[in-house]
Design an enzyme around this catalytic site. Structure first.
Site, PDB file in Angstrom:
ATOM      1  N   TYR A 178       0.843  -1.236   0.010  1.00  0.00           N
ATOM      2  CA  TYR A 178       0.132   0.043  -0.047  1.00  0.00           C
ATOM      3  C   TYR A 178       0.930   1.229  -0.088  1.00  0.00           C
ATOM      4  O   TYR A 178       0.871   2.031  -0.955  1.00  0.00           O
ATOM      5  CB  TYR A 178      -0.969  -0.133   1.112  1.00  0.00           C
ATOM      6  CG  TYR A 178      -1.895   1.055   1.333  1.00  0.00           C
ATOM      7  CD1 TYR A 178      -2.978   1.199   0.473  1.00  0.00           C
ATOM      8  CD2 TYR A 178      -1.725   2.299   1.968  1.00  0.00           C
ATOM      9  CE1 TYR A 178      -3.969   2.226   0.602  1.00  0.00           C
ATOM     10  CE2 TYR A 178      -2.698   3.355   2.468  1.00  0.00           C
ATOM     11  CZ  TYR A 178      -3.765   3.195   1.325  1.00  0.00           C
ATOM     12  OH  TYR A 178      -4.627   4.203   1.714  1.00  0.00           O
ATOM     13  N   LYS A 182       1.483   4.186  -2.876  1.00  0.00           N
ATOM     14  CA  LYS A 182       0.824   5.427  -2.756  1.00  0.00           C
ATOM     15  C   LYS A 182       2.026   6.383  -3.147  1.00  0.00           C
ATOM     16  O   LYS A 182       2.039   7.230  -3.617  1.00  0.00           O
ATOM     17  CB  LYS A 182       0.311   5.415  -1.503  1.00  0.00           C
ATOM     18  CG  LYS A 182      -1.111   4.830  -1.364  1.00  0.00           C
ATOM     19  CD  LYS A 182      -2.238   5.392  -2.312  1.00  0.00           C
ATOM     20  CE  LYS A 182      -3.482   4.768  -1.980  1.00  0.00           C
ATOM     21  NZ  LYS A 182      -4.588   4.985  -2.666  1.00  0.00           N
TER      22      LYS A 182
HETATM   23  N1  LIG Z   1      -9.985   5.512   4.640  1.00  0.00           N
HETATM   24  C1  LIG Z   1      -8.786   6.196   4.808  1.00  0.00           C
HETATM   25  O1  LIG Z   1      -8.137   6.396   6.005  1.00  0.00           O
HETATM   26  C2  LIG Z   1      -7.611   6.841   3.616  1.00  0.00           C
HETATM   27  C3  LIG Z   1      -6.720   7.484   3.792  1.00  0.00           C
HETATM   28  C4  LIG Z   1      -6.144   7.891   2.845  1.00  0.00           C
HETATM   29  C5  LIG Z   1      -6.222   7.490   1.529  1.00  0.00           C
HETATM   30  N2  LIG Z   1      -7.210   6.604   1.270  1.00  0.00           N
HETATM   31  C6  LIG Z   1      -7.631   6.283  -0.101  1.00  0.00           C
HETATM   32  O2  LIG Z   1      -8.822   6.509  -0.475  1.00  0.00           O
HETATM   33  C7  LIG Z   1      -9.294   5.621  -1.485  1.00  0.00           C
HETATM   34  C8  LIG Z   1     -10.923   5.346  -0.954  1.00  0.00           C
HETATM   35  O3  LIG Z   1     -10.715   4.387  -0.038  1.00  0.00           O
HETATM   36  P1  LIG Z   1     -11.931   4.446   1.074  1.00  0.00           P
HETATM   37  O4  LIG Z   1     -11.220   4.678   2.293  1.00  0.00           O
HETATM   38  O5  LIG Z   1     -12.803   5.316   0.740  1.00  0.00           O
HETATM   39  O6  LIG Z   1     -12.163   2.923   1.076  1.00  0.00           O
HETATM   40  P2  LIG Z   1     -13.468   2.120   0.284  1.00  0.00           P
HETATM   41  O7  LIG Z   1     -13.344   0.916   0.597  1.00  0.00           O
HETATM   42  O8  LIG Z   1     -14.820   2.704   0.682  1.00  0.00           O
HETATM   43  O9  LIG Z   1     -13.031   2.431  -1.116  1.00  0.00           O
HETATM   44  C9  LIG Z   1     -12.268   1.710  -1.842  1.00  0.00           C
HETATM   45  C10 LIG Z   1     -13.255   1.372  -3.154  1.00  0.00           C
HETATM   46  O10 LIG Z   1     -12.129   0.782  -4.258  1.00  0.00           O
HETATM   47  C11 LIG Z   1     -12.949  -0.017  -5.140  1.00  0.00           C
HETATM   48  N3  LIG Z   1     -12.050  -0.961  -5.527  1.00  0.00           N
HETATM   49  C12 LIG Z   1     -11.193  -2.085  -5.191  1.00  0.00           C
HETATM   50  N4  LIG Z   1     -10.700  -2.716  -6.155  1.00  0.00           N
HETATM   51  C13 LIG Z   1     -10.962  -2.421  -7.417  1.00  0.00           C
HETATM   52  C14 LIG Z   1     -10.992  -2.459  -8.741  1.00  0.00           C
HETATM   53  N5  LIG Z   1      -9.885  -3.509  -9.051  1.00  0.00           N
HETATM   54  N6  LIG Z   1     -11.415  -1.749  -9.528  1.00  0.00           N
HETATM   55  C15 LIG Z   1     -12.291  -0.937  -9.344  1.00  0.00           C
HETATM   56  N7  LIG Z   1     -12.498  -0.463  -7.938  1.00  0.00           N
HETATM   57  C16 LIG Z   1     -12.243  -1.299  -6.838  1.00  0.00           C
HETATM   58  C17 LIG Z   1     -13.667  -0.997  -3.990  1.00  0.00           C
HETATM   59  O11 LIG Z   1     -14.696  -1.418  -4.680  1.00  0.00           O
HETATM   60  C18 LIG Z   1     -14.112   0.231  -3.081  1.00  0.00           C
HETATM   61  O12 LIG Z   1     -15.329   1.124  -3.514  1.00  0.00           O
HETATM   62  C19 LIG Z   1      -8.185   4.582  -1.648  1.00  0.00           C
HETATM   63  O13 LIG Z   1      -7.517   5.004  -2.686  1.00  0.00           O
HETATM   64  C20 LIG Z   1      -7.631   4.786  -0.100  1.00  0.00           C
HETATM   65  O14 LIG Z   1      -6.265   4.076  -0.544  1.00  0.00           O
HETATM   66  C21 LIG Z   1      -7.995   6.203   2.350  1.00  0.00           C
END
Ligand SMILES: NC(=O)c1ccc[n+]([C@@H]2O[C@H](COP(=O)([O-])OP(=O)(O)OC[C@H]3O[C@@H](n4cnc5c(N)ncnc54)[C@H](O)[C@@H]3O)[C@@H](O)[C@H]2O)c1
Length: 283
Positions: A178, A182
């Protein structure tokens, strides 16, 4: 005039309730953009299980909720960001149905495979890198080509927004793939920003710290065990103690920054990796 009026935006991984994608889509629709939600739609393999992804049914619920609260135009398309064919189809269908593609948010991500580096399998590494870095590369390539064509036809510049992470700037133990993906996203952002700048297309990354989404909740469960926290409140208190502004992030904090980056107000901002972390990350 709304800030994103007349723009058409595609958001990947936006089919999950309480996710960053949902919040970004809500923010875009409220500002007048036509929004295309995309997500994988169905479980696939050992980690992309139904409890970790946005199913087609959930994505339709997300879309209906945003239409109801904003009155905006919200479409849905399935797209596995590991598939170049899916990405090409979404880009082509968006332009065909809505007349242009102005904003792409590379939001899909896998962040819940947590284990020591020495136990990380090559299949797990490949899955994370394919979703978190190869997918955004492919989307930037194909959406970038469509945006260049539009720019040559006289349309205002495009916007690509990459949802990176605090893990793009600092080490995130037990998250080797991860954090590597990133960090790579920042290289993708800067390089594509330079290449697409002559066409008026900006490319920026957003780096949130913890947000309690579906993915964030999985990370909480894991980190909670490591620090001996037994309740959600204890793990949030542990996280909050490191944040100068005194609270963990909300999905809407990230959504507001994405609205800015997608708007004409951010026309002179490109190649940035913007922290949205309450001061926890400052470089
Ligand atoms: N939640 C946190 O703490 C956080 C912090 C920093 C960054 N992020 C980033 O934010 C983004 C969204 O994450 P989130 O926290 O909202 O979680 P989330 O699980 O709600 O969203 C992730 C989404 O990615 C989709 N996904 C996974 N594999 C896929 C594929 N092969 N094709 C298409 N879609 C796919 C999932 O179906 C899901 O809807 C991610 O990139 C995550 O790394 C999250």
């Amino acid at each position: 005039m709304k800030r994103l009026q007349g723009k058409v935006a595609v958001i990947t991984g936006a089919g999950r309730k309480k996710g960053l994608g949902e919040a970004i889509a809500q923010g875009f629709a409220a500002e007048g953009a036509v929004v295309v939600l995309t997500d994988i739609g169905a479980a696939s393999g050992p980690h992309l299980t139904a409890d970790n992804i946005g199913t087609t049914a959930e994505m339709e619920e997300v879309a209906a909720g945003i239409r109801a609260s904003t009155g905006g135009s919200v479409a849905t398309m399935t797209c596995d960001v590991r598939s170049e064919d899916d990405i090409k189809r979404v880009v082509a269908d968006t332009v065909k149905q809505f007349g242009s593609l102005d904003v792409v948010v590379n939001n899909a991500g896998v962040g819940y495979i947590m284990k020591p580096l020495t136990e990380f399998s090559i299949e797990e590494w490949d899955l994370v890198l394919n979703v978190n870095l190869r997918g955004p590369f492919l989307f930037t390539k194909h959406a970038g080509a469509a945006m260049i064509k539009q720019a040559q036809a006289g349309r205002r510049g495009g916007r690509i927004i990459n949802i990176a992470s605090q893990a793009a700037k600092s080490a995130a133990p037990q998250l080797i793939a991860y954090s590597s993906s990133k960090h790579g996203m920042i290289g993708l952002t800067r390089t594509s920003a330079v290449e697409l700048a002559p066409h008026g297309i900006t490319v920026n990354a957003v780096c949130p710290n913890h947000v309690t989404t579906g993915l964030g909740a999985k990370q909480n469960a894991f980190r909670g065990k490591a620090i001996g926290a037994t309740t959600h409140e204890e793990i949030i208190a542990f996280r909050t103690a490191k944040i100068p502004l005194g609270r963990v992030g909300l999905a809407n904090d990230t959504a507001k920054v994405c609205v800015f980056l997608a708007s004409d107000e951010a026309a002179y901002v490109t190649g940035e990796a913007m922290n949205v972390s309450g001061g926890e990350e400052m470089h």
